[in-house]
Design a protein around this motif. Structure first.
Motif, PDB file in Angstrom:
ATOM      1  N   VAL A  23      34.247  31.755  34.216  1.00  0.00           N
ATOM      2  CA  VAL A  23      33.280  32.613  34.829  1.00  0.00           C
ATOM      3  C   VAL A  23      32.106  32.182  33.925  1.00  0.00           C
ATOM      4  CG1 VAL A  23      32.367  34.589  35.727  1.00  0.00           C
ATOM      5  CG2 VAL A  23      34.899  34.109  35.654  1.00  0.00           C
ATOM      6  N   VAL A  24      31.065  31.756  34.673  1.00  0.00           N
ATOM      7  CA  VAL A  24      29.707  31.555  33.942  1.00  0.00           C
ATOM      8  C   VAL A  24      28.909  32.947  34.273  1.00  0.00           C
ATOM      9  CG1 VAL A  24      27.721  30.272  34.221  1.00  0.00           C
ATOM     10  CG2 VAL A  24      29.653  29.060  34.769  1.00  0.00           C
ATOM     11  N   ALA A  25      28.948  33.789  33.175  1.00  0.00           N
ATOM     12  CA  ALA A  25      28.581  35.007  33.342  1.00  0.00           C
ATOM     13  C   ALA A  25      28.408  35.658  31.720  1.00  0.00           C
ATOM     14  CB  ALA A  25      29.229  36.118  34.070  1.00  0.00           C
ATOM     15  N   PRO A  26      27.686  36.107  31.261  1.00  0.00           N
ATOM     16  CA  PRO A  26      27.746  36.925  29.932  1.00  0.00           C
ATOM     17  C   PRO A  26      28.948  37.710  29.765  1.00  0.00           C
ATOM     18  CG  PRO A  26      25.494  37.606  30.932  1.00  0.00           C
ATOM     19  CD  PRO A  26      26.553  36.949  32.097  1.00  0.00           C
ATOM     20  N   GLU A  73      47.640  39.025  46.758  1.00  0.00           N
ATOM     21  CA  GLU A  73      47.046  38.285  45.728  1.00  0.00           C
ATOM     22  C   GLU A  73      48.275  37.668  45.022  1.00  0.00           C
ATOM     23  OE1 GLU A  73      42.868  40.584  44.472  1.00  0.00           O
ATOM     24  OE2 GLU A  73      44.948  41.154  43.232  1.00  0.00           O
ATOM     25  N   VAL A  74      49.082  38.449  44.515  1.00  0.00           N
ATOM     26  CA  VAL A  74      50.478  37.865  43.826  1.00  0.00           C
ATOM     27  C   VAL A  74      51.273  36.894  44.547  1.00  0.00           C
ATOM     28  CG1 VAL A  74      52.715  38.556  42.657  1.00  0.00           C
ATOM     29  CG2 VAL A  74      50.589  39.764  42.404  1.00  0.00           C
ATOM     30  N   ALA A  75      51.283  37.048  45.890  1.00  0.00           N
ATOM     31  CA  ALA A  75      52.239  36.258  46.848  1.00  0.00           C
ATOM     32  C   ALA A  75      51.172  34.808  46.888  1.00  0.00           C
ATOM     33  CB  ALA A  75      52.430  37.070  48.046  1.00  0.00           C
ATOM     34  N   LYS A  76      50.176  35.088  47.018  1.00  0.00           N
ATOM     35  CA  LYS A  76      49.327  33.762  47.112  1.00  0.00           C
ATOM     36  C   LYS A  76      49.631  32.897  45.855  1.00  0.00           C
ATOM     37  CE  LYS A  76      44.591  32.240  47.854  1.00  0.00           C
ATOM     38  NZ  LYS A  76      44.422  31.511  46.698  1.00  0.00           N
ATOM     39  N   ARG A  77      49.491  33.617  44.794  1.00  0.00           N
ATOM     40  CA  ARG A  77      49.600  32.825  43.477  1.00  0.00           C
ATOM     41  C   ARG A  77      50.859  32.148  43.127  1.00  0.00           C
ATOM     42  NH1 ARG A  77      44.715  31.248  41.279  1.00  0.00           N
ATOM     43  NH2 ARG A  77      43.506  32.804  40.738  1.00  0.00           N
ATOM     44  N   LEU A  78      51.746  33.028  43.573  1.00  0.00           N
ATOM     45  CA  LEU A  78      53.178  32.565  43.537  1.00  0.00           C
ATOM     46  C   LEU A  78      53.577  31.500  44.396  1.00  0.00           C
ATOM     47  CD1 LEU A  78      55.240  35.944  43.456  1.00  0.00           C
ATOM     48  CD2 LEU A  78      54.927  34.143  41.467  1.00  0.00           C
ATOM     49  N   ILE A 263      47.174  30.788  35.221  1.00  0.00           N
ATOM     50  CA  ILE A 263      45.825  31.305  35.733  1.00  0.00           C
ATOM     51  C   ILE A 263      45.328  32.338  34.821  1.00  0.00           C
ATOM     52  CG2 ILE A 263      46.807  30.903  38.126  1.00  0.00           C
ATOM     53  CD1 ILE A 263      47.660  34.029  38.295  1.00  0.00           C
ATOM     54  N   LYS A 264      44.181  32.523  35.139  1.00  0.00           N
ATOM     55  CA  LYS A 264      43.599  33.605  34.171  1.00  0.00           C
ATOM     56  C   LYS A 264      43.274  35.001  34.994  1.00  0.00           C
ATOM     57  CE  LYS A 264      38.852  34.943  32.383  1.00  0.00           C
ATOM     58  NZ  LYS A 264      37.601  34.526  32.386  1.00  0.00           N
ATOM     59  N   ASP A 265      43.145  34.866  36.219  1.00  0.00           N
ATOM     60  CA  ASP A 265      43.188  36.465  36.852  1.00  0.00           C
ATOM     61  C   ASP A 265      43.939  36.248  38.256  1.00  0.00           C
ATOM     62  OD1 ASP A 265      41.428  37.913  35.312  1.00  0.00           O
ATOM     63  OD2 ASP A 265      39.908  36.626  35.989  1.00  0.00           O
ATOM     64  N   MET A 266      44.610  36.986  38.848  1.00  0.00           N
ATOM     65  CA  MET A 266      45.349  37.303  40.080  1.00  0.00           C
ATOM     66  C   MET A 266      44.353  37.057  41.140  1.00  0.00           C
ATOM     67  SD  MET A 266      48.452  37.334  39.924  1.00  0.00           S
ATOM     68  CE  MET A 266      49.794  37.845  38.692  1.00  0.00           C
ATOM     69  N   GLY A 267      42.746  37.379  41.029  1.00  0.00           N
ATOM     70  CA  GLY A 267      42.195  37.291  42.243  1.00  0.00           C
ATOM     71  C   GLY A 267      40.477  37.185  41.296  1.00  0.00           C
ATOM     72  N   THR A 268      39.628  37.547  42.434  1.00  0.00           N
ATOM     73  CA  THR A 268      38.443  37.640  42.114  1.00  0.00           C
ATOM     74  C   THR A 268      37.507  38.506  42.903  1.00  0.00           C
ATOM     75  OG1 THR A 268      37.724  35.923  43.842  1.00  0.00           O
ATOM     76  CG2 THR A 268      38.347  35.048  41.733  1.00  0.00           C
ATOM     77  N   GLY A 275      40.954  40.277  40.246  1.00  0.00           N
ATOM     78  CA  GLY A 275      41.567  40.792  41.380  1.00  0.00           C
ATOM     79  C   GLY A 275      41.902  42.307  41.281  1.00  0.00           C
ATOM     80  N   ILE A 276      42.406  42.731  42.561  1.00  0.00           N
ATOM     81  CA  ILE A 276      42.958  44.280  42.576  1.00  0.00           C
ATOM     82  C   ILE A 276      44.083  44.279  41.560  1.00  0.00           C
ATOM     83  CG2 ILE A 276      44.104  45.901  43.903  1.00  0.00           C
ATOM     84  CD1 ILE A 276      40.985  45.603  44.506  1.00  0.00           C
ATOM     85  N   MET A 277      44.811  43.357  41.423  1.00  0.00           N
ATOM     86  CA  MET A 277      46.258  43.511  40.692  1.00  0.00           C
ATOM     87  C   MET A 277      45.864  43.374  39.322  1.00  0.00           C
ATOM     88  SD  MET A 277      49.431  43.804  40.724  1.00  0.00           S
ATOM     89  CE  MET A 277      50.459  44.088  39.247  1.00  0.00           C
ATOM     90  N   ASP A 278      44.671  42.831  38.871  1.00  0.00           N
ATOM     91  CA  ASP A 278      44.262  42.878  37.528  1.00  0.00           C
ATOM     92  C   ASP A 278      43.822  44.175  37.137  1.00  0.00           C
ATOM     93  OD1 ASP A 278      44.634  39.922  36.992  1.00  0.00           O
ATOM     94  OD2 ASP A 278      43.081  39.744  38.508  1.00  0.00           O
ATOM     95  N   ARG A 279      43.358  44.952  38.102  1.00  0.00           N
ATOM     96  CA  ARG A 279      43.026  46.413  37.850  1.00  0.00           C
ATOM     97  C   ARG A 279      44.282  47.499  37.947  1.00  0.00           C
ATOM     98  NH1 ARG A 279      39.444  48.566  34.771  1.00  0.00           N
ATOM     99  NH2 ARG A 279      41.800  49.498  34.171  1.00  0.00           N
TER     100      ARG A 279
END
Length: 298
Positions: A23-26, A73-78, A263-268, A275-279
């Motif tokens: 991610v291009v961000a501080p 999110e998890v189903a999509k990544r799987l 992957i880095k995160d489950m979603g964005t 993603g929500i799952m990362d929370r």
């Protein structure tokens, strides 16, 4: 969510797409876009506090939406990793697992979980028609049941907790303690982190951060259990320590899943968090332990 959500991730046992672009961000030393993470976290926290204090039953609908998005999110990544979980029955059945705790309690949760498990098995068995045997049936159905237990089943204990006497305050207590664990781990990890806890799974998670989580969560437990729930302060200590342990383990479980998927995160969806799952990774097991401790000791 993890105390350090920017772990360096590698492919595991699945055929996966390339790891997500940086991610291009501080970013802070812990790998987060800290301003965005703080803004999103504060907004979510204040919104949930207002809901729990003034319209507590609305929390069920809000949490159900989060569970649905996290499951998607998890189903999509799987499926991106060629693990063909049956998304429709998994998501719809997951909602049944979560919602049926409201009118029917634990019996409704258990019944919906068993029914959804069976439907997912049959769905995967015949999703290519009657003339073609499914490929990787055992692996895919096992991971489907894992996902169903990991997200909707564990989340359903938040509903069961809400339905108890002073349930809105009990849910608020467990959420405050998870935040205390996250904040304490983040602060101590960034300032003092030198000794990795499980470097093979989460390289930036440190023992110093774990100690910080314990200190913050125990203090938070003492305050919330005595002031909000009017209960024995020792319950606050037990709850604080228990939630730090399971929140950390929940964080590590998701880190390992993401590592294997490359992957880095489950979603964005949530800037600075993923993603929500990362929370929800640390919230899910904490909901179960909070229900268990508070139902038993209060």
């Amino acid at each position: 969510m993890s105390e350090h959500s920017g772990d360096a991730l590698h492919s595991g046992g699945f055929t996966t797409p390339a790891a997500a672009a940086a991610v291009v961000a501080p970013k802070s030393r812990a790998g987060r876009n800290l301003p965005a993470a703080l803004a999103v976290g504060l907004g979510l926290g204040l919104s949930l506090i207002a809901i729990l204090l003034f319209v507590p039953k609305v929390f069920i609908a809000v949490a159900a939406a989060g569970v649905g998005v996290a499951t998607w999110e998890v189903a999509k990544r799987l499926r991106e990793a060629d693990v063909m979980v049956p998304r429709i029955p998994l998501i719809v059945g997951g909602q049944a697992v979560f919602w049926l705790g409201w009118p029917f309690g634990a019996s409704g949760v258990a019944g919906a979980f068993a029914a959804t498990t069976l439907i997912c098995m049959v769905w995967r068995l015949f999703d290519h028609g009657l003339q073609q045997a499914p490929r990787n049936f055992l692996r895919d159905t096992a991971i489907t049941v894992f996902t169903l237990a990991w997200i909707p089943l564990l989340a359903s204990f938040a509903t069961l907790l809400l339905l108890e006497p002073d349930g809105n305050l009990r849910v608020l207590t467990f959420m405050i303690l998870v935040v205390c664990s996250d904040v304490g781990g983040y602060v101590a990890g960034v300032l003092f982190g030198r000794h990795p806890m499980v470097p093979s799974i989460s390289p930036k998670k440190s023992w110093e951060g774990f100690c910080g989580s314990l200190v913050f969560a125990v203090i938070g437990g003492l305050l919330t259990v005595t002031l909000l729930l009017q209960a024995n302060s020792m319950i606050g200590i037990v709850l604080g320590v228990g939630l730090v342990v399971v929140a950390t383990l929940g964080d590590l479980i998701e880190s390992q899943v993401k590592r294997e998927l490359g992957i880095k995160d489950m979603g964005t969806l949530l800037p600075g968090h993923g993603g929500i799952m990362d929370r929800l990774d640390s919230m899910l097991p904490s909901a179960f332990v909070s229900w268990l401790v508070l139902s038993t000791l209060i």
